[in-house]
Write an enzyme that holds these catalytic residues in place. Structure first.
Site, PDB file in Angstrom:
ATOM      1  N   TYR A   1      -9.189   6.757   9.241  1.00 12.39           N
ATOM      2  CA  TYR A   1     -10.567   6.677   8.755  1.00 12.39           C
ATOM      3  C   TYR A   1     -10.965   5.228   8.461  1.00 12.39           C
ATOM      4  CZ  TYR A   1     -11.355  11.726   7.873  1.00 12.39           C
ATOM      5  OH  TYR A   1     -11.561  13.081   7.976  1.00 12.39           O
ATOM      6  N   GLY A   2      -9.959   4.423   8.115  1.00 10.15           N
ATOM      7  CA  GLY A   2     -10.249   3.026   7.765  1.00 10.15           C
ATOM      8  C   GLY A   2     -10.871   2.239   8.907  1.00 10.15           C
TER       9      GLY A   2
ATOM     10  N   ASP B   1      -7.428  14.971   3.727  1.00 12.86           N
ATOM     11  CA  ASP B   1      -7.209  13.537   3.984  1.00 12.86           C
ATOM     12  C   ASP B   1      -7.297  13.344   5.492  1.00 12.86           C
ATOM     13  OD1 ASP B   1      -6.462  10.807   3.554  1.00 12.86           O
ATOM     14  OD2 ASP B   1      -4.392  11.284   4.049  1.00 12.86           O
ATOM     15  N   SER B   2      -7.267  12.091   5.897  1.00 10.60           N
ATOM     16  CA  SER B   2      -7.259  11.799   7.331  1.00 10.60           C
ATOM     17  C   SER B   2      -5.890  12.097   7.940  1.00 10.60           C
ATOM     18  CB  SER B   2      -7.572  10.323   7.554  1.00 10.60           C
ATOM     19  OG  SER B   2      -6.538   9.544   6.974  1.00 10.60           O
TER      20      SER B   2
ATOM     21  N   GLU C   1       2.153   7.352   9.493  1.00  4.87           N
ATOM     22  CA  GLU C   1       2.040   8.659  10.168  1.00  4.87           C
ATOM     23  C   GLU C   1       3.230   8.888  11.112  1.00  4.87           C
ATOM     24  OE1 GLU C   1      -0.502  11.286  10.348  1.00  4.87           O
ATOM     25  OE2 GLU C   1      -1.207  10.472   8.448  1.00  4.87           O
TER      26      GLU C   1
ATOM     27  N   CYS D   1      -8.240  11.109  -0.406  1.00  2.00           N
ATOM     28  CA  CYS D   1      -8.390   9.997   0.526  1.00  2.00           C
ATOM     29  C   CYS D   1      -9.325   8.992  -0.146  1.00  2.00           C
ATOM     30  CB  CYS D   1      -9.002  10.538   1.817  1.00  2.00           C
ATOM     31  SG  CYS D   1      -9.419   9.266   3.017  1.00  2.00           S
ATOM     32  N   ASN D   2      -8.827   7.801  -0.387  1.00  2.00           N
ATOM     33  CA  ASN D   2      -9.667   6.765  -1.021  1.00  2.00           C
ATOM     34  C   ASN D   2     -10.850   6.412  -0.132  1.00  2.00           C
ATOM     35  OD1 ASN D   2      -7.960   5.236  -3.450  1.00  2.00           O
ATOM     36  ND2 ASN D   2      -6.712   6.338  -1.974  1.00  2.00           N
ATOM     37  N   THR D   3     -10.613   6.398   1.178  1.00  2.00           N
ATOM     38  CA  THR D   3     -11.651   5.999   2.127  1.00  2.00           C
ATOM     39  C   THR D   3     -12.814   6.996   2.075  1.00  2.00           C
ATOM     40  OG1 THR D   3      -9.878   5.119   3.493  1.00  2.00           O
ATOM     41  CG2 THR D   3     -12.029   5.366   4.540  1.00  2.00           C
TER      42      THR D   3
ATOM     43  N   CYS E   1      -4.803   3.579  -1.108  1.00  2.00           N
ATOM     44  CA  CYS E   1      -4.868   4.487   0.045  1.00  2.00           C
ATOM     45  C   CYS E   1      -3.770   5.512  -0.214  1.00  2.00           C
ATOM     46  CB  CYS E   1      -4.601   3.716   1.334  1.00  2.00           C
ATOM     47  SG  CYS E   1      -4.242   4.756   2.772  1.00  2.00           S
ATOM     48  N   THR E   2      -4.081   6.792  -0.026  1.00  2.00           N
ATOM     49  CA  THR E   2      -3.114   7.821  -0.412  1.00  2.00           C
ATOM     50  C   THR E   2      -1.883   7.850   0.498  1.00  2.00           C
ATOM     51  OG1 THR E   2      -4.434   9.427   0.834  1.00  2.00           O
ATOM     52  CG2 THR E   2      -4.796   9.322  -1.555  1.00  2.00           C
ATOM     53  N   HIS E   3      -1.947   7.157   1.621  1.00  2.00           N
ATOM     54  CA  HIS E   3      -0.730   7.050   2.441  1.00  2.00           C
ATOM     55  C   HIS E   3       0.321   6.163   1.760  1.00  2.00           C
ATOM     56  CE1 HIS E   3      -3.121   8.751   5.705  1.00  2.00           C
ATOM     57  NE2 HIS E   3      -2.035   8.808   6.466  1.00  2.00           N
TER      58      HIS E   3
HETATM   59  N1  DGL Z   1      -5.290   8.111   3.257  1.00  2.00           N
HETATM   60  C1  DGL Z   1      -6.549   7.504   3.397  1.00  2.00           C
HETATM   61  C2  DGL Z   1      -7.010   6.739   2.195  1.00  2.00           C
HETATM   62  O1  DGL Z   1      -6.609   7.077   1.113  1.00  2.00           O
HETATM   63  C3  DGL Z   1      -7.091   7.052   4.702  1.00  2.00           C
HETATM   64  C4  DGL Z   1      -6.288   6.233   5.602  1.00  2.00           C
HETATM   65  C5  DGL Z   1      -6.968   6.088   6.936  1.00  2.00           C
HETATM   66  O2  DGL Z   1      -7.129   7.105   7.614  1.00  2.00           O
HETATM   67  O3  DGL Z   1      -7.321   4.960   7.291  1.00  2.00           O
HETATM   68  O4  DGL Z   1      -7.781   5.836   2.279  1.00  2.00           O
END
Ligand code: DGL
Length: 272
Positions: free
Chosen positions: A50-51, A18-19, A157, A81-83, A187-189
């Protein structure tokens, strides 16, 4: 320093990337369902969020992380990571055709039972063809409110669930829309702050977290390919970050299943 110094032997482990710390929500679900499997996790926090990146950048990072995990011996890769899934998983499957991949996508299908839906995801995910197609397929006939939640990944984070700064962010965010019946965590966060979302919106709103479904998909793929761990070996979890390790260290303390098998948390992995 040369990269081989950092290359662990993780033959037969599940690789997860993931990011940042978001993928820990998925790793935690995998760990709960498949306690005999070892995990090698990489947080690409040097390039997060990553977004805010271009699709090409996310694809390049995803490829590099996958190469690292495969060189270390991973037998399956979870794109936690969805992104990255939304813009890179097709490229990864094409580049590494022998490797089983599990991706994460906004769980809009389970949301189709709800009257009004909020989707929280990054800007990259929301503009992706994969997501637009899912939304068109399952939610075309009902109101969908989308937010790219600018700045929220960085807050997660740096602040734990329950922090006033996270509660304030969510309160202001949801003040801009009618109360939804369901919130899709795209988003996995965001599963890491699911309890904050419930605290702000109340217990009647369904909060949809795809981590459990992703873990079941990992299990299915391992079984299909005969890759399930059945030796009596010690389960080991190692965590690498391309930036500092403080967010990972802090979050692991709250995730007991992951923490109990943690061996190394290594910062500043040089993947460039
Ligand atoms: N956790 C990530 C996701 O699921 C990325 C979040 C990011 O880095 O913007 O999209």
């Amino acid at each position: 320093m040369s990269q081989h110094i950092y290359l662990p032997d993780h033959t037969g482990s599940i690789g997860v990337f993931d990011s940042g710390i978001g993928g820990l929500s998925v790793a935690n679900a995998v760990s709960g369902l498949l306690p005999a499997e070892s995990l090698l996790y990489v947080s690409d926090n040097a390039h997060a969020p990553y977004g805010a990146r271009t699709d090409d950048e996310v694809r390049a990072y995803s490829r590099r992380l996958t190469e690292f995990l495969l060189r270390a011996g991973a037998k399956l890769i979870v794109v936690a990571c969805n992104t990255a899934t939304s813009v890179a998983i097709d490229d990864l499957r094409e580049t590494f055709p022998a490797v089983p991949f599990v991706g994460l996508e906004p769980a809009v299908k389970p949301a189709a039972r709800s009257r009004s839906v909020a989707v929280l995801a990054t800007a990259v995910t929301l503009r992706s063809t994969r997501y637009r197609t899912l939304r068109e397929t399952y939610l075309a006939d009902r109101p969908v409110w989308e937010s790219a939640c600018p700045g929220l990944v960085d807050l997660i984070e740096t602040h734990p669930s329950g922090s006033p700064v996270i509660r304030e962010y969510l309160t202001e965010l949801f003040a801009t829309t009618d109360q939804p019946d369901a919130v899709v965590l795209g988003c996995t966060h965001y599963p890491l702050i699911a309890s904050d979302i419930t605290a702000v919106l109340g217990p009647d709103v369904r909060v949809i977290d795809p981590s459990g479904a992703a873990a079941r998909q990992v299990q299915r793929l391992l079984e299909e390919r005969g890759l399930t761990e059945n030796r009596d070996v010690r389960t080991i979890y190692d965590f690498y970050c391309t930036g500092g390790s403080a967010p990972l260290q802090r979050t692991l303390l709250a995730l007991t299943a992951l923490n109990s098998h943690r061996r190394w948390v290594v910062p500043y992995l040089p993947l460039n």
